[in-house]
Write a protein that holds these residues in place. Structure first.
Motif, short mmCIF file in Angstrom:
data_model
loop_
_atom_site.label_atom_id
_atom_site.label_comp_id
_atom_site.label_asym_id
_atom_site.label_seq_id
_atom_site.Cartn_x
_atom_site.Cartn_y
_atom_site.Cartn_z
N CYS A 149 0.84 -1.21 0.00
CA CYS A 149 0.00 0.00 0.00
C CYS A 149 0.87 1.25 0.00
O CYS A 149 1.66 1.47 0.93
N SER A 150 0.68 2.04 -1.03
CA SER A 150 1.50 3.26 -1.15
C SER A 150 0.96 4.41 -0.29
O SER A 150 1.67 5.39 -0.06
N SER A 151 -0.26 4.31 0.19
CA SER A 151 -0.86 5.40 0.97
C SER A 151 -0.84 5.14 2.47
O SER A 151 -1.34 5.96 3.23
N LEU A 152 -0.27 4.02 2.89
CA LEU A 152 -0.29 3.68 4.31
C LEU A 152 0.65 4.60 5.09
O LEU A 152 1.82 4.77 4.74
N GLY A 153 0.11 5.21 6.13
CA GLY A 153 0.94 6.01 7.01
C GLY A 153 1.77 5.12 7.91
O GLY A 153 1.22 4.38 8.73
N MET A 154 3.09 5.14 7.76
CA MET A 154 3.97 4.23 8.48
C MET A 154 4.93 5.01 9.36
O MET A 154 5.41 6.07 9.00
N SER A 155 5.18 4.44 10.54
CA SER A 155 6.14 5.04 11.46
C SER A 155 7.54 4.57 11.09
O SER A 155 7.73 3.50 10.51
N CYS A 156 8.53 5.36 11.45
CA CYS A 156 9.93 5.01 11.19
C CYS A 156 10.30 3.76 11.98
O CYS A 156 9.81 3.53 13.09
N ALA A 157 11.16 2.95 11.38
CA ALA A 157 11.61 1.72 12.04
C ALA A 157 12.34 2.02 13.35
O ALA A 157 12.48 1.14 14.21
N PHE A 158 12.82 3.25 13.52
CA PHE A 158 13.54 3.64 14.73
C PHE A 158 12.63 4.40 15.70
O PHE A 158 13.09 5.19 16.52
N LYS A 159 11.33 4.09 15.59
CA LYS A 159 10.35 4.75 16.46
C LYS A 159 10.66 4.48 17.93
O LYS A 159 10.60 5.38 18.77
N GLU A 160 10.96 3.22 18.28
CA GLU A 160 11.24 2.89 19.66
C GLU A 160 12.50 3.56 20.18
O GLU A 160 12.69 3.70 21.39
N ALA A 161 13.37 3.95 19.25
CA ALA A 161 14.60 4.64 19.67
C ALA A 161 14.38 6.14 19.84
O ALA A 161 15.27 6.85 20.34
N GLY A 162 13.19 6.62 19.40
CA GLY A 162 12.89 8.03 19.60
C GLY A 162 12.57 8.80 18.34
O GLY A 162 12.19 9.97 18.41
N CYS A 163 12.68 8.19 17.14
CA CYS A 163 12.37 8.90 15.90
C CYS A 163 10.86 9.02 15.76
O CYS A 163 10.13 8.03 15.88
N ARG A 164 10.39 10.22 15.47
CA ARG A 164 8.96 10.47 15.41
C ARG A 164 8.41 10.60 14.00
O ARG A 164 7.24 10.97 13.81
N PHE A 165 9.18 10.28 13.00
CA PHE A 165 8.74 10.44 11.61
C PHE A 165 7.62 9.45 11.31
O PHE A 165 7.64 8.29 11.73
N LYS A 166 6.62 9.92 10.48
CA LYS A 166 5.54 9.07 10.02
C LYS A 166 5.09 9.56 8.65
O LYS A 166 4.84 10.75 8.47
N GLY A 167 5.01 8.65 7.70
CA GLY A 167 4.61 9.03 6.34
C GLY A 167 4.30 7.80 5.52
O GLY A 167 4.33 6.68 6.01
N ASN A 168 4.02 8.03 4.22
CA ASN A 168 3.71 6.88 3.38
C ASN A 168 4.99 6.11 3.04
O ASN A 168 6.10 6.50 3.41
N ARG A 169 4.82 5.01 2.30
CA ARG A 169 5.95 4.10 2.06
C ARG A 169 7.12 4.79 1.35
O ARG A 169 8.28 4.60 1.71
N TYR A 170 6.79 5.60 0.34
CA TYR A 170 7.87 6.23 -0.42
C TYR A 170 8.59 7.29 0.41
O TYR A 170 9.82 7.41 0.38
N ALA A 171 7.81 8.06 1.20
CA ALA A 171 8.43 9.07 2.06
C ALA A 171 9.28 8.42 3.14
O ALA A 171 10.35 8.94 3.52
#
Length: 444
Positions: free
Chosen positions: A223-245
């Protein structure tokens, strides 16, 4: 109906002469039994003279149908006339079906049972004779019957095939998506779970419709429109966006992610150290008695003979929950006066958590026991040595952060020769008990 005298006499019933004072007398016997096996007599034999005929014909008799309920009784000569009107007497069916039917039952016969009666089918309205109606009733195409699938519906026989094929709620129908068959009234429930049922992507991506069983994989990987959290979320990264972003974010922020992970690792190291400390405290012995198991005795003794000063140390233990912290040490090839010929054993006082609350110098008596592992417990002979600490010795003063390197004990605890004489070593294992006398309680 005309009957001969012989037919009458076979079934005649004669009433008894009834006394005017006795009205409850039993009914008279019938002539039926008398004439049953007798040959048919001629008129002259029955009436040999006119007086006899007159007497017989004047006899009082019952109707031959009195057992069927006819109450008539009168002179014999009147019986014939009575039978012509008796409702219990059988006469030929008026529809000429050939049956002899009592007059009282004739109406029911003509209406319900006569094969020649005229009747109308209550379902299709056609007229039939009685005989053909019976054959028609089980096959009338307009007759309502219950569906064979037990759906509870009644339909006309002519519509039953169509009902079972297209309308019955209990018919088997295939799911249009997975092709499996289901009972019609459960198909809607199946659609809520069917893996091939078409559903829309909740993120409204370019994949408009897909099978329900493919939705999870689509959301995780495609899904290209899925809002996904960064894989380093547990480490403190707060980024969230679609797959390409997200892919772009990971490529551009490698250094920042590495810094976050280093911080996480540092915190985890502190947590591990704290957990290890807590675990060691939980596993400590607070009983004041240590049972020390020395495995692989032969190999360790051989190593001690080649390596000078090889020392084995026991797990630390406490004299009580808030008492002194102790540790035993063992020289398999001896130490000092026992070197090369004996086993030496010592006790050390280690810095404990509650040393500031304890009485110093250490004054509890200590005993060492080497267990004899005899197969007969009653014949076991343990070796026991004990001592009472000398308060002037520095070994029993409050220890510093660096404990005494040797401790206090017995350089010649037991000789190597003695070990061979009994079962002190069994299956290459030795057991030593170190016990602190609990009778001397520390002052807290």
């Amino acid at each position: 109906m005309v009957r001969s005298l012989a037919q009458w006499t076979k079934t005649l019933s004669f009433p008894a002469r009834i006394s005017p004072h006795k009205t409850n007398a039993a009914p008279p016997p019938t002539c039926e039994g008398v004439f049953r096996n007798a040959p048919v007599a001629s008129h002259e034999e029955i009436y040999p003279d006119p007086d006899s005929e007159k007497a017989i014909m004047g006899s009082i008799v019952y109707c031959i149908h009195h057992k069927e309920g006819c109450k008539w009784s009168d002179e014999l000569r009147k019986l014939k006339a009575h039978l012509n009107t008796c409702k219990h007497d059988a006469v030929p069916c008026t529809n000429k079906c050939g049956a002899q039917i009592p007059r009282v039952l004739m109406e029911d016969h003509l209406k319900y049972t006569c094969p020649q009666r005229r009747a109308r089918c209550e379902f299709c309205g056609k007229d039939f004779t009685g005989q053909t109606l019976e054959a028609h009733v089980g096959s009338c195409s307009f007759e309502p019957i219950y569906c064979e699938n037990k759906c509870g519906m009644k339909v006309q026989r002519r519509h039953l095939t169509q009902h079972k094929a297209a309308e019955c709620s209990k018919r088997l129908v295939p799911c249009r998506y997975c092709s499996k068959e289901f009972v019609a009234d459960t198909l809607q429930t199946h659609h809520t779970k069917c893996g091939r049922f078409p559903v829309a992507c909740p993120n409204r991506c370019e994949t408009a419709i897909l099978a329900r069983e493919e939705l999870d994989l689509h959301l995780k990987e495609k899904c290209s429109s899925l809002g996904m959290s960064c894989a380093f979320k547990e480490a403190g990264c707060r980024f969230k966006g679609n797959r390409y972003a997200l892919e772009k974010h990971l490529d551009e922020n490698t250094k920042q992610h590495l810094v976050l992970m280093c911080s996480v690792v540092t915190k985890q190291q502190h947590q591990i150290t704290s957990l290890k400390s807590a675990l060691s405290r939980l596993s400590l012995n607070y009983s004041g008695t240590l049972i020390w198991k020395i495995n692989d005795y032969a190999s360790k003794l051989a190593e001690a003979k080649t390596k000078e000063g090889m020392e084995l140390v026991s797990p630390p233990f406490y004299t009580s929950q808030y008492g002194y912290k102790l540790q035993a040490s063992l020289f398999l090839n001896g130490n000092g006066a026992g070197e090369g010929s004996h086993i030496s054993v010592y006790i050390k006082i280690l810095p404990g958590e509650y040393d500031a609350l304890l009485r110093w110098p250490f004054s509890h008596s200590v005993s060492f026991s080497l267990f004899d592992q005899s197969p007969v417990p009653e014949k076991a002979c343990n070796i026991v040595e004990s001592f009472i600490p000398d308060p002037t010795w520095k070994n029993f003063q409050r220890p510093s952060k660096e404990p005494d390197s040797l401790g206090f004990g017995f350089p010649r605890f037991v000789s190597h020769e003695m070990l061979k004489k009994r079962h002190f070593i069994k299956d290459d294992v030795m057991f030593i008990r170190v016990k602190v006398d609990p009778s001397k309680i520390v002052a807290v």
